[in-house]
Structures are given as structure tokens and as C-alpha cells.
Motif scaffolding. Structure first.
Motif, PDB file in Angstrom:
ATOM      1  N   ALA A  66       0.754  -1.158   0.188  1.00 13.70           N
ATOM      2  CA  ALA A  66      -0.033  -0.059   0.072  1.00 13.70           C
ATOM      3  C   ALA A  66       0.714   1.281   0.035  1.00 13.70           C
ATOM      4  O   ALA A  66       0.492   2.238  -0.716  1.00 13.70           O
ATOM      5  CB  ALA A  66      -0.914  -0.018   1.504  1.00 13.70           C
ATOM      6  N   LYS A  67       2.108   1.141   0.598  1.00  7.16           N
ATOM      7  CA  LYS A  67       2.851   2.433   0.719  1.00  7.16           C
ATOM      8  C   LYS A  67       3.404   2.718  -0.682  1.00  7.16           C
ATOM      9  O   LYS A  67       3.406   4.030  -1.228  1.00  7.16           O
ATOM     10  CB  LYS A  67       3.986   2.183   1.667  1.00  7.16           C
ATOM     11  N   ARG A  68       3.850   1.707  -1.378  1.00 10.17           N
ATOM     12  CA  ARG A  68       4.266   1.965  -2.849  1.00 10.17           C
ATOM     13  C   ARG A  68       3.192   2.346  -3.736  1.00 10.17           C
ATOM     14  O   ARG A  68       3.359   3.399  -4.648  1.00 10.17           O
ATOM     15  CB  ARG A  68       4.793   0.811  -3.375  1.00 10.17           C
ATOM     16  N   LEU A  69       2.132   1.957  -3.761  1.00  6.21           N
ATOM     17  CA  LEU A  69       0.982   2.485  -4.272  1.00  6.21           C
ATOM     18  C   LEU A  69       0.487   4.035  -3.922  1.00  6.21           C
ATOM     19  O   LEU A  69       0.197   4.817  -4.964  1.00  6.21           O
ATOM     20  CB  LEU A  69      -0.436   1.569  -4.139  1.00  6.21           C
ATOM     21  N   THR A  70       0.570   4.326  -2.495  1.00  8.34           N
ATOM     22  CA  THR A  70       0.235   5.616  -2.214  1.00  8.34           C
ATOM     23  C   THR A  70       1.435   6.594  -2.786  1.00  8.34           C
ATOM     24  O   THR A  70       1.074   7.654  -3.179  1.00  8.34           O
ATOM     25  CB  THR A  70       0.324   5.658  -0.714  1.00  8.34           C
ATOM     26  N   GLU A  71       2.684   6.067  -2.801  1.00  2.00           N
ATOM     27  CA  GLU A  71       3.674   6.889  -3.350  1.00  2.00           C
ATOM     28  C   GLU A  71       3.675   7.318  -4.855  1.00  2.00           C
ATOM     29  O   GLU A  71       3.885   8.328  -5.329  1.00  2.00           O
ATOM     30  CB  GLU A  71       5.205   6.392  -2.983  1.00  2.00           C
ATOM     31  N   ASN A  72       3.271   6.300  -5.452  1.00  2.00           N
ATOM     32  CA  ASN A  72       2.977   6.417  -6.801  1.00  2.00           C
ATOM     33  C   ASN A  72       1.826   7.344  -7.194  1.00  2.00           C
ATOM     34  O   ASN A  72       2.113   8.326  -7.993  1.00  2.00           O
ATOM     35  CB  ASN A  72       2.609   5.211  -7.716  1.00  2.00           C
ATOM     36  N   TYR A  73       0.902   7.286  -6.201  1.00  2.00           N
ATOM     37  CA  TYR A  73      -0.387   8.154  -6.350  1.00  2.00           C
ATOM     38  C   TYR A  73       0.124   9.590  -6.025  1.00  2.00           C
ATOM     39  O   TYR A  73      -0.409  10.518  -6.717  1.00  2.00           O
ATOM     40  CB  TYR A  73      -1.484   7.842  -5.303  1.00  2.00           C
ATOM     41  N   ALA A  74       0.876   9.873  -4.861  1.00  2.00           N
ATOM     42  CA  ALA A  74       1.364  11.207  -4.547  1.00  2.00           C
ATOM     43  C   ALA A  74       2.044  11.820  -5.785  1.00  2.00           C
ATOM     44  O   ALA A  74       2.064  13.154  -6.096  1.00  2.00           O
ATOM     45  CB  ALA A  74       2.249  10.915  -3.487  1.00  2.00           C
ATOM     46  N   ALA A  75       2.998  11.142  -6.580  1.00  2.46           N
ATOM     47  CA  ALA A  75       3.571  11.522  -7.785  1.00  2.46           C
ATOM     48  C   ALA A  75       2.715  11.825  -8.806  1.00  2.46           C
ATOM     49  O   ALA A  75       2.879  13.162  -9.373  1.00  2.46           O
ATOM     50  CB  ALA A  75       4.722  10.530  -8.441  1.00  2.46           C
ATOM     51  N   ILE A  76       1.700  11.157  -9.066  1.00  7.94           N
ATOM     52  CA  ILE A  76       0.787  11.779  -9.972  1.00  7.94           C
ATOM     53  C   ILE A  76      -0.026  12.665  -9.745  1.00  7.94           C
ATOM     54  O   ILE A  76      -0.336  13.764 -10.354  1.00  7.94           O
ATOM     55  CB  ILE A  76      -0.236  10.509 -10.286  1.00  7.94           C
ATOM     56  N   LEU A  77      -0.482  12.780  -8.464  1.00 10.69           N
ATOM     57  CA  LEU A  77      -1.252  14.140  -7.840  1.00 10.69           C
ATOM     58  C   LEU A  77      -0.374  15.414  -7.943  1.00 10.69           C
ATOM     59  O   LEU A  77      -0.745  16.343  -8.439  1.00 10.69           O
ATOM     60  CB  LEU A  77      -1.645  13.805  -6.361  1.00 10.69           C
ATOM     61  N   ASP A  78       0.911  15.126  -7.496  1.00  9.73           N
ATOM     62  CA  ASP A  78       1.685  16.492  -7.728  1.00  9.73           C
ATOM     63  C   ASP A  78       1.792  16.952  -8.941  1.00  9.73           C
ATOM     64  O   ASP A  78       1.939  18.121  -9.304  1.00  9.73           O
ATOM     65  CB  ASP A  78       3.080  16.050  -7.093  1.00  9.73           C
ATOM     66  N   GLU A  79       1.867  15.889 -10.102  1.00 14.03           N
ATOM     67  CA  GLU A  79       2.209  16.313 -11.307  1.00 14.03           C
ATOM     68  C   GLU A  79       0.970  17.089 -12.280  1.00 14.03           C
ATOM     69  O   GLU A  79       0.889  17.785 -12.713  1.00 14.03           O
ATOM     70  CB  GLU A  79       2.539  15.099 -12.260  1.00 14.03           C
ATOM     71  N   LEU A  80      -0.285  16.374 -11.733  1.00 15.37           N
ATOM     72  CA  LEU A  80      -1.617  17.049 -12.040  1.00 15.37           C
ATOM     73  C   LEU A  80      -1.695  18.457 -11.729  1.00 15.37           C
ATOM     74  O   LEU A  80      -2.202  19.260 -12.318  1.00 15.37           O
ATOM     75  CB  LEU A  80      -2.682  15.949 -12.005  1.00 15.37           C
ATOM     76  N   ILE A  81      -1.584  18.463 -10.454  1.00 16.13           N
ATOM     77  CA  ILE A  81      -1.823  19.882  -9.749  1.00 16.13           C
ATOM     78  C   ILE A  81      -0.708  20.875 -10.547  1.00 16.13           C
ATOM     79  O   ILE A  81      -1.260  21.970 -10.577  1.00 16.13           O
ATOM     80  CB  ILE A  81      -1.496  19.733  -8.279  1.00 16.13           C
ATOM     81  N   ARG A  82       0.471  20.247 -10.716  1.00 18.90           N
ATOM     82  CA  ARG A  82       1.367  21.393 -11.515  1.00 18.90           C
ATOM     83  C   ARG A  82       0.936  21.645 -12.918  1.00 18.90           C
ATOM     84  O   ARG A  82       1.278  22.835 -13.215  1.00 18.90           O
ATOM     85  CB  ARG A  82       2.965  20.506 -11.506  1.00 18.90           C
TER      86      ARG A  82
END
Length: 239
Positions: free
Chosen positions: A182-198
Motif C-alpha cells: 500500500a505504501k508503494r501505491l500511495t507514493e505512486n499516487y502522490a507523484a501523479i497528484l503532484d504532477e497533475l496539480i502542477r
């Protein structure tokens, strides 16, 4: 709508209707509800507050997932001479305009990404109607039109993925595999979220992240709270 099977219904019963889950909790729940026998892909769908009819509100780019997608990615490279050699050394699967165009013309699109050096774009243009709808057309915005083909191949092989908003203002991305913790999935999700917000268009007004859902293939989706965009990883609550 077809009747869902017992496995799907049992999995859906573990998800609270209407609840917006914290990202880490959503990832744990996705793993718990991925009941198929193979290792399914985990997919993410975000609905954005954009007007997809307007060109200045198109959301498009690429993002490097820190833990990759868990998938074997086949990369085709339009390049010749030294650049073709660089692509091969970096691990490209198919190299050279003649090889790739022959595959395209035969209807064999057995590759997941296409990279091209700028001088090759004239040869690729005629195949835009085939490659474009499949998200395979090289584009400078996503780093797939470049002279640094070795870097582009390496990044895609390591887990760099492209994204593009569709006509319904949704963005669909691969998040990983259900075998990821779950931590790896969450960290991938965080990268996607940061990119889309940018990548939020300046013309986008109102709430940008409208809804977010995550699901393993052939399994029910879990709604994620779009308001949670920082400090996403949390340890599971004590029983």
C-alpha cells in the motif's frame, strides 16, 4: 447492466458507499478487494475541473512513478545512425523507421510507447491517425520527441507514463499492480497528484480535482478524498 459475480459483490461489500477514503486507506482497500487469481493492474481515474472543449484547458504530460507500473513496457524508437545505436543500448525493443512503419502498416502495434528524434517526425506524421488515438504519437510535451533517446527509453522503462485528459475531462492512469504494498501505491499516487496539480491550466476555474477513483482490474472502485493532497501516507489504524 449484467449481474455482477459473487466475488465482485463480496469485494464491493467491503467498500462504504459515498465515503471518500484517505489515499493510504484507499490503497489498502484496493489490495483487499483485488480478488482475482492473477496480479491485476491498479488503475486511477481523476475527473478534473476543466472544459475539455477548450484547447487551453487540455491537461497533458508525463510523470515518473517512483515504483514504476509493474508492467513490462515495450518501447519503439524512430531513430537512425548513432541515435538508433543509443536507443538499442538503452534497452529499446524496436528501433528504426523501417521496422516500426512495417509493423504499423501490418496493424501490429505490439509496443507501449514510441520515441522519435525530431528529424524523424516527417516520417511519422502519416501514421498520426493510427498512433494518436492509442496515445502512441510522439510529442515534445511528453518528452518522446527528443535527441536524448537513451534517457527517454530509460525513463519509460523505469516507469515514466504519459497522461492526457479525455473528452469527459477525465485522466486515466496506471498506478501499479495489486502486488505492490500500500505504501508503494500511495507514493505512486502522490507523484501523479503532484504532477497533475502542477499541470493545472491557468484557465481552469473552480475546484480542479473533482473526483478520484482507484480500482484493481475487474474489481470495484474506491473513491479517494480529492481534498487530501499532502502527507498522504499514514500507518494503518490499530485494531
Amino acid at each position: 447492466m449484467a449481474q455482477r459475480g459473487k466475488r465482485y459483490r463480496d469485494a464491493a461489500a467491503k467498500i462504504e458507499p459515498e465515503k471518500l477514503y484517505a489515499p493510504a486507506d484507499a490503497m489498502r482497500l484496493v489490495k483487499e478487494t483485488a480478488g482475482v487469481k492473477f496480479d491485476p493492474t491498479v488503475n486511477l481515474v481523476l475527473r478534473l475541473g476543466i472544459d475539455p472543449r477548450k484547447a487551453d484547458q487540455m491537461v497533458r504530460g508525463s510523470v515518473a512513478l517512483p515504483h514504476g507500473t509493474g508492467q513490462t513496457v515495450r518501447v519503439a524508437v524512430f531513430a537512425e545512425g548513432p541515435k538508433a545505436a543509443e536507443a538499442e543500448e538503452a534497452g529499446a525493443d524496436i528501433v528504426g523507421p523501417a521496422e516500426i512503419t512495417a509493423m504499423i502498416e501490418a496493424g501490429d502495434l505490439d509496443f507501449d510507447a514510441v520515441i522519435a528524434t525530431p528529424d524523424q517526425m516527417g516520417k511519422i506524421g502519416r501514421y498520426g491517425k493510427v498512433l494518436g488515438p492509442r496515445g502512441l504519437m510522439p510529442n515534445p510535451k511528453t518528452g518522446t520527441v527528443t535527441m536524448d533517446v537513451a534517457k527517454a527509453v530509460s525513463e519509460i522503462k523505469a516507469g515514466k507514463i504519459e497522461y492526457r485528459s479525455d473528452r469527459q475531462a477525465n485522466v486515466h492512469l496506471v498506478l501499479g499492480k495489486a502486488s505492490f504494498d500500500a505504501k508503494r501505491l500511495t507514493e505512486n499516487y502522490a507523484a501523479i497528484l503532484d504532477e497533475l496539480i502542477r499541470a493545472k491550466p491557468a484557465a481552469s476555474k473552480g475546484r480542479y480535482l473533482r473526483s478520484i477513483h482507484v480500482a484493481a482490474a475487474m474489481s470495484p472502485s474506491v473513491a479517494i478524498d480529492p481534498a487530501q493532497t499532502r502527507d498522504l501516507w499514514t500507518e494503518p489504524a490499530a485494531a
